[in-house]
Enzyme design. Sequence first.
Site, mmCIF file in Angstrom:
data_model
loop_
_atom_site.group_PDB
_atom_site.id
_atom_site.type_symbol
_atom_site.label_atom_id
_atom_site.label_comp_id
_atom_site.label_asym_id
_atom_site.label_seq_id
_atom_site.Cartn_x
_atom_site.Cartn_y
_atom_site.Cartn_z
ATOM 1 N NE ARG A 49 60.341 33.993 34.992
ATOM 2 C CZ ARG A 49 61.310 34.511 33.930
ATOM 3 N NH1 ARG A 49 61.082 34.910 32.726
ATOM 4 N NH2 ARG A 49 63.193 34.570 34.021
ATOM 5 C CE1 TYR A 91 38.552 44.750 40.735
ATOM 6 C CE2 TYR A 91 40.557 45.433 39.631
ATOM 7 C CZ TYR A 91 39.848 45.323 40.754
ATOM 8 O OH TYR A 91 41.030 45.237 41.945
ATOM 9 C CG ASP A 141 36.994 41.204 33.787
ATOM 10 O OD1 ASP A 141 37.000 40.355 34.663
ATOM 11 O OD2 ASP A 141 37.747 42.443 34.666
ATOM 12 C CE LYS A 186 38.535 39.802 43.377
ATOM 13 N NZ LYS A 186 37.731 40.991 41.973
HETATM 14 C C1 LIG Z 1 39.140 41.801 41.412
HETATM 15 C C2 LIG Z 1 38.631 42.266 40.000
HETATM 16 C C3 LIG Z 1 39.974 42.239 38.892
HETATM 17 C C4 LIG Z 1 40.847 41.807 39.697
HETATM 18 O O1 LIG Z 1 41.487 41.228 40.261
HETATM 19 P P1 LIG Z 1 42.624 40.337 41.427
HETATM 20 O O2 LIG Z 1 42.643 38.809 41.101
HETATM 21 O O3 LIG Z 1 42.458 41.488 42.613
HETATM 22 O O4 LIG Z 1 44.515 41.200 41.019
HETATM 23 C C5 LIG Z 1 39.719 42.461 37.976
HETATM 24 N N1 LIG Z 1 38.570 42.406 36.878
HETATM 25 C C6 LIG Z 1 37.102 42.425 37.733
HETATM 26 C C7 LIG Z 1 36.110 42.583 37.593
HETATM 27 C C8 LIG Z 1 37.423 42.466 39.420
HETATM 28 O O5 LIG Z 1 36.804 42.255 39.921
#
Ligand SMILES: *Cc1c(COP(=O)(O)O)cnc(C)c1O
Length: 410
Positions: free
Chosen positions: A73, A126, A198, A222
Amino acid sequence: MSDAYPTNTPSPDVQPSNGQHPQTRTVHPPIETPVGSRPLNVPLYQGHLFAFDDADAMAAAFDGPRAAYLYGRMGNPTVRAFENAVAELEGGAGAYAAASGMGAISAVLMALLRTGDHVIAQSGLYGGTWALLRDLRERWGVEVTEVSGQDAGEVRAALRPATRLLYLETIANPMTQVADIPALAAAAREAGVTTVVDNTFAPLLCRPLDHGADIVVHSATKYMGGHGDIVGGVAVFADPAVHRRVWDHAVELGATADPFAAWLLLRGLVTMPMRVERQCATALELARRLAAHPSVAGVRHPGLPGHPQHELAGRLLSGGYGGVLSFDLAGGRAAGRAFIESVRVASLAVSLGDAATLVMHPASTSHRQLDAAALAAAGIGEGTVRVAVGLEDPDDLWADFEQALAKAAA
Ligand SMILES: *Cc1c(COP(=O)(O)O)cnc(C)c1O
Protein backbone atom coordinates in the site's frame (compact mmCIF):
# COMPACT_ATOMS: atom_id res chain seq x y z
CA MET A 1 27.07 -23.63 -6.28
CA SER A 2 28.30 -26.15 -8.79
CA ASP A 3 31.46 -25.28 -10.72
CA ALA A 4 29.58 -26.37 -13.85
CA TYR A 5 27.89 -22.93 -14.02
CA PRO A 6 29.77 -19.92 -15.47
CA THR A 7 30.81 -17.34 -12.87
CA ASN A 8 28.36 -14.66 -14.12
CA THR A 9 25.34 -16.85 -13.33
CA PRO A 10 23.50 -15.27 -10.41
CA SER A 11 23.50 -17.26 -7.24
CA PRO A 12 20.33 -17.63 -5.18
CA ASP A 13 19.98 -15.12 -2.36
CA VAL A 14 18.78 -17.79 0.04
CA GLN A 15 21.16 -20.36 1.52
CA PRO A 16 20.96 -24.03 0.51
CA SER A 17 18.37 -26.14 2.22
CA ASN A 18 20.39 -27.23 5.28
CA GLY A 19 18.26 -30.32 5.52
CA GLN A 20 15.01 -28.38 6.11
CA HIS A 21 11.71 -30.03 5.27
CA PRO A 22 9.86 -29.46 1.99
CA GLN A 23 7.18 -27.29 3.66
CA THR A 24 9.89 -24.90 4.87
CA ARG A 25 11.74 -24.93 1.53
CA THR A 26 8.56 -24.21 -0.51
CA VAL A 27 7.90 -21.14 1.68
CA HIS A 28 11.53 -19.99 1.24
CA PRO A 29 12.64 -20.98 -2.28
CA PRO A 30 15.94 -19.57 -3.56
CA ILE A 31 15.30 -16.08 -5.01
CA GLU A 32 17.72 -14.72 -7.60
CA THR A 33 18.48 -11.02 -7.99
CA PRO A 34 19.68 -10.38 -11.57
CA VAL A 35 23.45 -9.88 -11.69
CA GLY A 36 25.43 -8.99 -14.80
CA SER A 37 22.33 -7.97 -16.80
CA ARG A 38 19.15 -6.00 -16.16
CA PRO A 39 15.53 -6.26 -17.26
CA LEU A 40 14.88 -4.20 -20.39
CA ASN A 41 11.21 -3.65 -19.54
CA VAL A 42 9.77 -3.01 -16.08
CA PRO A 43 8.95 -6.40 -14.56
CA LEU A 44 5.60 -7.03 -12.95
CA TYR A 45 6.46 -7.04 -9.25
CA GLN A 46 3.39 -8.71 -7.80
CA GLY A 47 4.91 -9.26 -4.32
CA HIS A 48 3.81 -6.75 -1.69
CA LEU A 49 6.10 -7.65 1.23
CA PHE A 50 9.78 -6.73 1.59
CA ALA A 51 12.16 -8.14 4.19
CA PHE A 52 15.01 -6.36 6.00
CA ASP A 53 18.23 -7.42 7.70
CA ASP A 54 18.40 -4.32 9.88
CA ALA A 55 15.75 -2.79 12.18
CA ASP A 56 16.86 0.81 11.50
CA ALA A 57 16.56 0.28 7.74
CA MET A 58 13.07 -1.09 8.30
CA ALA A 59 12.08 1.87 10.49
CA ALA A 60 13.32 4.29 7.80
CA ALA A 61 11.15 2.53 5.21
CA PHE A 62 7.97 3.91 6.85
CA ASP A 63 9.11 7.39 5.93
CA GLY A 64 7.64 8.68 2.68
CA PRO A 65 7.08 7.94 -0.99
CA ARG A 66 10.75 7.43 -1.88
CA ALA A 67 11.77 5.23 1.07
CA ALA A 68 12.76 1.56 0.72
CA TYR A 69 9.92 -0.80 -0.16
CA LEU A 70 8.10 -2.13 2.88
CA TYR A 71 4.45 -2.91 2.15
CA GLY A 72 2.43 -2.72 -1.06
CA ARG A 73 0.00 0.00 0.00
CA MET A 74 3.00 2.29 0.58
CA GLY A 75 5.03 1.44 -2.50
CA ASN A 76 5.90 -1.22 -5.05
CA PRO A 77 8.66 -1.25 -7.70
CA THR A 78 6.26 -1.60 -10.66
CA VAL A 79 3.91 1.07 -9.30
CA ARG A 80 6.86 3.39 -8.63
CA ALA A 81 8.17 2.85 -12.15
CA PHE A 82 4.80 4.03 -13.50
CA GLU A 83 4.81 7.00 -11.10
CA ASN A 84 8.32 7.96 -12.20
CA ALA A 85 7.41 7.62 -15.89
CA VAL A 86 4.41 9.95 -15.55
CA ALA A 87 6.32 12.39 -13.32
CA GLU A 88 8.92 12.65 -16.08
CA LEU A 89 6.31 13.15 -18.82
CA GLU A 90 4.65 15.92 -16.81
CA GLY A 91 7.91 17.52 -15.65
CA GLY A 92 7.12 16.92 -11.97
CA ALA A 93 9.25 16.02 -8.96
CA GLY A 94 7.25 12.89 -8.15
CA ALA A 95 3.90 11.17 -8.55
CA TYR A 96 1.35 9.07 -6.69
CA ALA A 97 -0.42 6.30 -8.62
CA ALA A 98 -3.96 5.45 -7.50
CA ALA A 99 -6.49 2.72 -8.17
CA SER A 100 -8.55 5.16 -10.29
CA GLY A 101 -8.62 8.75 -11.45
CA MET A 102 -11.07 9.48 -8.63
CA GLY A 103 -8.63 7.80 -6.22
CA ALA A 104 -5.92 10.28 -7.24
CA ILE A 105 -8.33 13.26 -7.13
CA SER A 106 -9.74 12.20 -3.73
CA ALA A 107 -6.24 11.74 -2.30
CA VAL A 108 -5.21 15.23 -3.44
CA LEU A 109 -8.37 17.08 -2.35
CA MET A 110 -8.76 15.27 0.97
CA ALA A 111 -5.07 15.65 1.82
CA LEU A 112 -4.96 19.38 1.09
CA LEU A 113 -8.38 20.56 2.34
CA ARG A 114 -9.79 20.88 5.82
CA THR A 115 -12.99 22.20 7.40
CA GLY A 116 -13.82 25.75 6.38
CA ASP A 117 -11.45 25.89 3.39
CA HIS A 118 -12.51 27.45 0.09
CA VAL A 119 -11.95 26.12 -3.43
CA ILE A 120 -12.22 27.98 -6.73
CA ALA A 121 -13.28 25.50 -9.40
CA GLN A 122 -13.94 25.71 -13.10
CA SER A 123 -17.63 25.08 -13.84
CA GLY A 124 -18.58 21.90 -15.69
CA LEU A 125 -15.86 19.77 -14.08
CA TYR A 126 -15.92 15.97 -14.43
CA GLY A 127 -19.07 14.71 -12.65
CA GLY A 128 -17.15 12.59 -10.10
CA THR A 129 -15.03 15.59 -9.10
CA TRP A 130 -18.16 17.75 -8.64
CA ALA A 131 -19.76 15.02 -6.55
CA LEU A 132 -16.66 14.91 -4.32
CA LEU A 133 -16.61 18.70 -3.92
CA ARG A 134 -20.34 18.65 -3.08
CA ASP A 135 -19.69 15.97 -0.46
CA LEU A 136 -16.81 17.93 1.04
CA ARG A 137 -19.11 20.95 1.29
CA GLU A 138 -21.79 18.97 3.10
CA ARG A 139 -19.45 17.07 5.44
CA TRP A 140 -16.59 19.49 6.02
CA GLY A 141 -18.05 22.86 5.07
CA VAL A 142 -15.58 23.28 2.20
CA GLU A 143 -17.02 26.08 0.06
CA VAL A 144 -16.69 26.21 -3.71
CA THR A 145 -16.88 29.19 -6.07
CA GLU A 146 -17.34 28.42 -9.76
CA VAL A 147 -15.41 30.30 -12.43
CA SER A 148 -15.41 29.98 -16.21
CA GLY A 149 -11.74 28.99 -16.47
CA GLN A 150 -11.15 31.79 -19.00
CA ASP A 151 -10.67 34.89 -16.90
CA ALA A 152 -8.00 35.49 -14.26
CA GLY A 153 -10.06 38.46 -13.00
CA GLU A 154 -12.80 36.04 -11.95
CA VAL A 155 -10.25 34.09 -9.90
CA ARG A 156 -8.93 37.26 -8.23
CA ALA A 157 -12.49 38.33 -7.42
CA ALA A 158 -13.29 34.91 -5.92
CA LEU A 159 -10.20 34.77 -3.65
CA ARG A 160 -10.82 34.70 0.10
CA PRO A 161 -8.46 34.30 3.05
CA ALA A 162 -9.62 30.65 3.29
CA THR A 163 -8.98 29.87 -0.41
CA ARG A 164 -6.64 26.87 -0.66
CA LEU A 165 -7.09 25.44 -4.15
CA LEU A 166 -7.83 26.44 -7.72
CA TYR A 167 -9.11 23.41 -9.66
CA LEU A 168 -9.13 23.37 -13.49
CA GLU A 169 -9.37 20.92 -16.40
CA THR A 170 -7.11 21.47 -19.41
CA ILE A 171 -9.92 20.52 -21.82
CA ALA A 172 -13.42 20.11 -20.36
CA ASN A 173 -16.12 17.65 -21.34
CA PRO A 174 -18.26 17.66 -23.50
CA MET A 175 -17.93 21.29 -24.62
CA THR A 176 -14.12 21.15 -25.04
CA GLN A 177 -13.50 24.48 -23.27
CA VAL A 178 -9.75 25.05 -22.85
CA ALA A 179 -8.75 26.54 -19.47
CA ASP A 180 -6.38 29.51 -19.45
CA ILE A 181 -3.98 27.70 -17.11
CA PRO A 182 -1.09 30.22 -17.30
CA ALA A 183 -3.22 33.28 -16.41
CA LEU A 184 -5.35 31.55 -13.77
CA ALA A 185 -2.47 29.71 -12.09
CA ALA A 186 -0.52 32.98 -11.93
CA ALA A 187 -3.46 34.68 -10.17
CA ALA A 188 -3.65 31.77 -7.71
CA ARG A 189 0.10 31.78 -7.09
CA GLU A 190 0.12 35.51 -6.24
CA ALA A 191 -2.35 34.66 -3.44
CA GLY A 192 -0.47 31.55 -2.27
CA VAL A 193 -3.20 29.27 -3.62
CA THR A 194 -2.31 25.83 -5.01
CA THR A 195 -3.45 25.07 -8.58
CA VAL A 196 -4.60 21.54 -9.46
CA VAL A 197 -5.18 20.68 -13.14
CA ASP A 198 -6.99 17.58 -14.38
CA ASN A 199 -5.04 16.85 -17.57
CA THR A 200 -6.90 13.64 -18.49
CA PHE A 201 -8.00 15.05 -21.89
CA ALA A 202 -4.55 16.34 -22.87
CA PRO A 203 -1.71 13.98 -21.88
CA LEU A 204 1.50 14.92 -23.76
CA LEU A 205 -0.33 17.82 -25.45
CA CYS A 206 -0.06 20.02 -22.38
CA ARG A 207 2.26 20.01 -19.35
CA PRO A 208 0.30 22.11 -16.84
CA LEU A 209 3.27 22.31 -14.41
CA ASP A 210 5.19 24.24 -17.12
CA HIS A 211 2.32 26.76 -17.12
CA GLY A 212 2.30 27.42 -13.38
CA ALA A 213 0.16 24.59 -12.00
CA ASP A 214 1.33 22.83 -8.82
CA ILE A 215 -0.38 19.45 -9.16
CA VAL A 216 -1.58 17.51 -12.23
CA VAL A 217 -4.10 14.68 -11.95
CA HIS A 218 -5.04 12.12 -14.58
CA SER A 219 -7.57 9.40 -15.01
CA ALA A 220 -5.04 6.88 -16.38
CA THR A 221 -8.09 4.81 -17.34
CA LYS A 222 -8.34 6.95 -20.48
CA TYR A 223 -5.34 7.69 -22.75
CA MET A 224 -2.62 6.11 -20.58
CA GLY A 225 -4.32 2.73 -20.40
CA GLY A 226 -5.75 3.24 -23.85
CA HIS A 227 -7.23 -0.21 -24.38
CA GLY A 228 -10.35 -0.25 -22.21
CA ASP A 229 -8.91 -2.79 -19.78
CA ILE A 230 -7.60 -0.82 -16.76
CA VAL A 231 -8.96 1.64 -14.23
CA GLY A 232 -6.18 3.80 -12.79
CA GLY A 233 -5.16 7.30 -11.80
CA VAL A 234 -2.11 9.37 -11.04
CA ALA A 235 -1.26 12.70 -9.41
CA VAL A 236 2.00 14.52 -10.23
CA PHE A 237 3.57 17.12 -7.95
CA ALA A 238 5.93 20.01 -8.67
CA ASP A 239 6.94 20.19 -4.99
CA PRO A 240 8.26 17.10 -3.16
CA ALA A 241 6.84 18.44 0.14
CA VAL A 242 3.31 18.46 -1.35
CA HIS A 243 3.92 14.97 -2.76
CA ARG A 244 4.82 13.86 0.76
CA ARG A 245 1.68 15.44 2.28
CA VAL A 246 -0.58 13.76 -0.24
CA TRP A 247 1.27 10.44 0.08
CA ASP A 248 0.77 10.47 3.87
CA HIS A 249 -2.98 10.83 3.33
CA ALA A 250 -3.05 8.40 0.40
CA VAL A 251 -1.58 5.69 2.62
CA GLU A 252 -4.56 6.24 4.96
CA LEU A 253 -7.08 6.39 2.11
CA GLY A 254 -5.71 3.15 0.70
CA ALA A 255 -6.63 3.76 -2.97
CA THR A 256 -3.14 2.64 -4.05
CA ALA A 257 -2.62 1.31 -7.58
CA ASP A 258 -2.32 -2.44 -7.99
CA PRO A 259 1.03 -3.57 -9.49
CA PHE A 260 -0.68 -5.37 -12.37
CA ALA A 261 -2.62 -2.23 -13.30
CA ALA A 262 0.61 -0.20 -13.09
CA TRP A 263 2.35 -2.75 -15.31
CA LEU A 264 -0.42 -2.53 -17.92
CA LEU A 265 -0.29 1.27 -17.68
CA LEU A 266 3.47 1.23 -18.36
CA ARG A 267 2.68 -0.87 -21.41
CA GLY A 268 0.03 1.66 -22.42
CA LEU A 269 2.50 4.55 -22.10
CA VAL A 270 4.76 2.93 -24.73
CA THR A 271 2.27 3.64 -27.52
CA MET A 272 0.49 6.65 -26.00
CA PRO A 273 2.40 9.26 -28.08
CA MET A 274 1.45 7.51 -31.33
CA ARG A 275 -2.12 6.87 -30.22
CA VAL A 276 -2.70 10.45 -29.06
CA GLU A 277 -1.20 11.89 -32.24
CA ARG A 278 -3.50 9.72 -34.36
CA GLN A 279 -6.58 10.41 -32.22
CA CYS A 280 -5.97 14.17 -32.41
CA ALA A 281 -5.52 14.05 -36.19
CA THR A 282 -8.66 11.96 -36.72
CA ALA A 283 -10.70 14.15 -34.35
CA LEU A 284 -9.73 17.30 -36.26
CA GLU A 285 -10.53 15.65 -39.59
CA LEU A 286 -13.95 14.45 -38.37
CA ALA A 287 -14.65 17.89 -36.85
CA ARG A 288 -13.95 19.55 -40.23
CA ARG A 289 -16.16 17.11 -42.13
CA LEU A 290 -18.98 17.39 -39.57
CA ALA A 291 -18.81 21.20 -39.74
CA ALA A 292 -19.50 20.98 -43.50
CA HIS A 293 -22.44 18.55 -43.14
CA PRO A 294 -25.98 19.96 -43.64
CA SER A 295 -27.51 18.06 -40.65
CA VAL A 296 -24.94 19.51 -38.22
CA ALA A 297 -25.73 22.83 -36.59
CA GLY A 298 -22.39 23.29 -34.84
CA VAL A 299 -19.11 21.52 -33.98
CA ARG A 300 -16.78 22.06 -31.05
CA HIS A 301 -13.12 21.02 -31.24
CA PRO A 302 -10.26 23.24 -30.06
CA GLY A 303 -8.50 22.71 -33.41
CA LEU A 304 -11.25 24.48 -35.40
CA PRO A 305 -10.55 28.21 -36.01
CA GLY A 306 -14.09 29.03 -34.83
CA HIS A 307 -13.58 27.45 -31.37
CA PRO A 308 -13.82 30.15 -28.67
CA GLN A 309 -10.38 29.21 -27.26
CA HIS A 310 -8.68 28.23 -30.52
CA GLU A 311 -5.92 30.80 -30.07
CA LEU A 312 -5.35 29.84 -26.41
CA ALA A 313 -5.32 26.15 -27.40
CA GLY A 314 -2.62 26.96 -29.96
CA ARG A 315 -0.44 28.41 -27.19
CA LEU A 316 -1.21 25.80 -24.54
CA LEU A 317 -1.31 22.55 -26.54
CA SER A 318 1.34 21.11 -28.79
CA GLY A 319 1.10 18.14 -31.12
CA GLY A 320 -2.69 18.25 -31.41
CA TYR A 321 -5.91 19.69 -30.03
CA GLY A 322 -7.28 16.60 -28.32
CA GLY A 323 -9.19 13.51 -29.34
CA VAL A 324 -12.64 14.62 -28.14
CA LEU A 325 -15.18 16.69 -30.06
CA SER A 326 -18.87 17.41 -29.76
CA PHE A 327 -21.44 18.51 -32.29
CA ASP A 328 -25.07 19.57 -32.38
CA LEU A 329 -27.61 17.92 -34.62
CA ALA A 330 -30.15 20.27 -36.16
CA GLY A 331 -32.87 17.67 -35.39
CA GLY A 332 -32.50 18.03 -31.60
CA ARG A 333 -33.00 15.26 -29.03
CA ALA A 334 -34.62 12.72 -31.39
CA ALA A 335 -31.82 13.16 -33.92
CA GLY A 336 -29.11 12.85 -31.25
CA ARG A 337 -30.60 9.64 -29.97
CA ALA A 338 -31.05 8.25 -33.50
CA PHE A 339 -27.39 9.04 -34.27
CA ILE A 340 -25.91 7.21 -31.27
CA GLU A 341 -28.17 4.19 -31.89
CA SER A 342 -27.26 4.06 -35.60
CA VAL A 343 -23.44 4.07 -35.47
CA ARG A 344 -21.84 0.70 -36.25
CA VAL A 345 -18.07 1.38 -36.23
CA ALA A 346 -18.27 3.73 -33.24
CA SER A 347 -19.84 2.39 -30.03
CA LEU A 348 -22.34 3.90 -27.62
CA ALA A 349 -20.22 3.98 -24.46
CA VAL A 350 -18.77 6.31 -21.81
CA SER A 351 -15.05 7.12 -21.44
CA LEU A 352 -12.41 8.36 -23.88
CA GLY A 353 -8.87 7.65 -25.01
CA ASP A 354 -9.81 4.12 -25.99
CA ALA A 355 -8.72 2.29 -29.14
CA ALA A 356 -12.42 2.25 -30.09
CA THR A 357 -14.33 5.41 -30.98
CA LEU A 358 -17.04 6.11 -28.40
CA VAL A 359 -20.14 8.26 -28.78
CA MET A 360 -22.54 9.68 -26.19
CA HIS A 361 -25.72 11.73 -26.33
CA PRO A 362 -25.68 13.63 -23.01
CA ALA A 363 -29.35 14.74 -23.17
CA SER A 364 -30.67 11.16 -23.30
CA THR A 365 -27.94 9.42 -21.22
CA SER A 366 -25.44 11.05 -18.82
CA HIS A 367 -27.44 14.30 -18.39
CA ARG A 368 -30.97 12.87 -18.81
CA GLN A 369 -32.16 14.25 -15.42
CA LEU A 370 -31.66 17.81 -16.70
CA ASP A 371 -34.56 19.63 -18.35
CA ALA A 372 -34.04 21.88 -21.37
CA ALA A 373 -33.20 24.93 -19.22
CA ALA A 374 -30.65 23.05 -17.09
CA LEU A 375 -29.06 21.55 -20.19
CA ALA A 376 -28.78 25.00 -21.72
CA ALA A 377 -27.20 26.34 -18.51
CA ALA A 378 -24.59 23.57 -18.76
CA GLY A 379 -24.04 24.58 -22.39
CA ILE A 380 -25.31 21.23 -23.67
CA GLY A 381 -27.91 21.12 -26.43
CA GLU A 382 -30.73 18.60 -26.88
CA GLY A 383 -29.00 17.46 -30.04
CA THR A 384 -25.43 17.48 -28.72
CA VAL A 385 -23.35 14.35 -29.42
CA ARG A 386 -19.95 13.77 -27.77
CA VAL A 387 -17.33 11.80 -29.72
CA ALA A 388 -14.17 10.35 -28.12
CA VAL A 389 -12.10 9.38 -31.13
CA GLY A 390 -10.29 6.04 -31.26
CA LEU A 391 -7.78 4.47 -33.58
CA GLU A 392 -10.00 3.29 -36.45
CA ASP A 393 -9.32 4.47 -39.99
CA PRO A 394 -10.78 8.00 -40.34
CA ASP A 395 -12.55 7.18 -43.61
CA ASP A 396 -14.32 4.19 -42.05
CA LEU A 397 -15.42 6.40 -39.15
CA TRP A 398 -16.65 9.06 -41.53
CA ALA A 399 -18.62 6.52 -43.58
CA ASP A 400 -20.20 5.32 -40.34
CA PHE A 401 -21.03 8.89 -39.25
CA GLU A 402 -22.52 9.72 -42.68
CA GLN A 403 -24.92 6.78 -42.56
CA ALA A 404 -25.85 7.57 -38.92
CA LEU A 405 -26.37 11.25 -39.83
CA ALA A 406 -28.69 10.17 -42.66
CA LYS A 407 -30.73 8.02 -40.23
CA ALA A 408 -30.80 10.86 -37.68
CA ALA A 409 -32.12 13.26 -40.32
CA ALA A 410 -34.86 10.85 -41.49
C1 LIG B 1 -12.77 9.60 -16.19
C2 LIG B 1 -12.33 10.90 -15.60
C3 LIG B 1 -12.03 11.02 -14.24
C4 LIG B 1 -12.21 9.87 -13.26
O1 LIG B 1 -11.32 8.84 -13.53
P1 LIG B 1 -11.61 7.30 -13.11
O2 LIG B 1 -10.39 6.61 -13.60
O3 LIG B 1 -12.87 6.89 -13.82
O4 LIG B 1 -11.78 7.28 -11.64
C5 LIG B 1 -11.58 12.24 -13.77
N1 LIG B 1 -11.44 13.30 -14.60
C6 LIG B 1 -11.75 13.23 -15.91
C7 LIG B 1 -11.59 14.44 -16.76
C8 LIG B 1 -12.20 12.03 -16.46
O5 LIG B 1 -12.51 11.98 -17.75
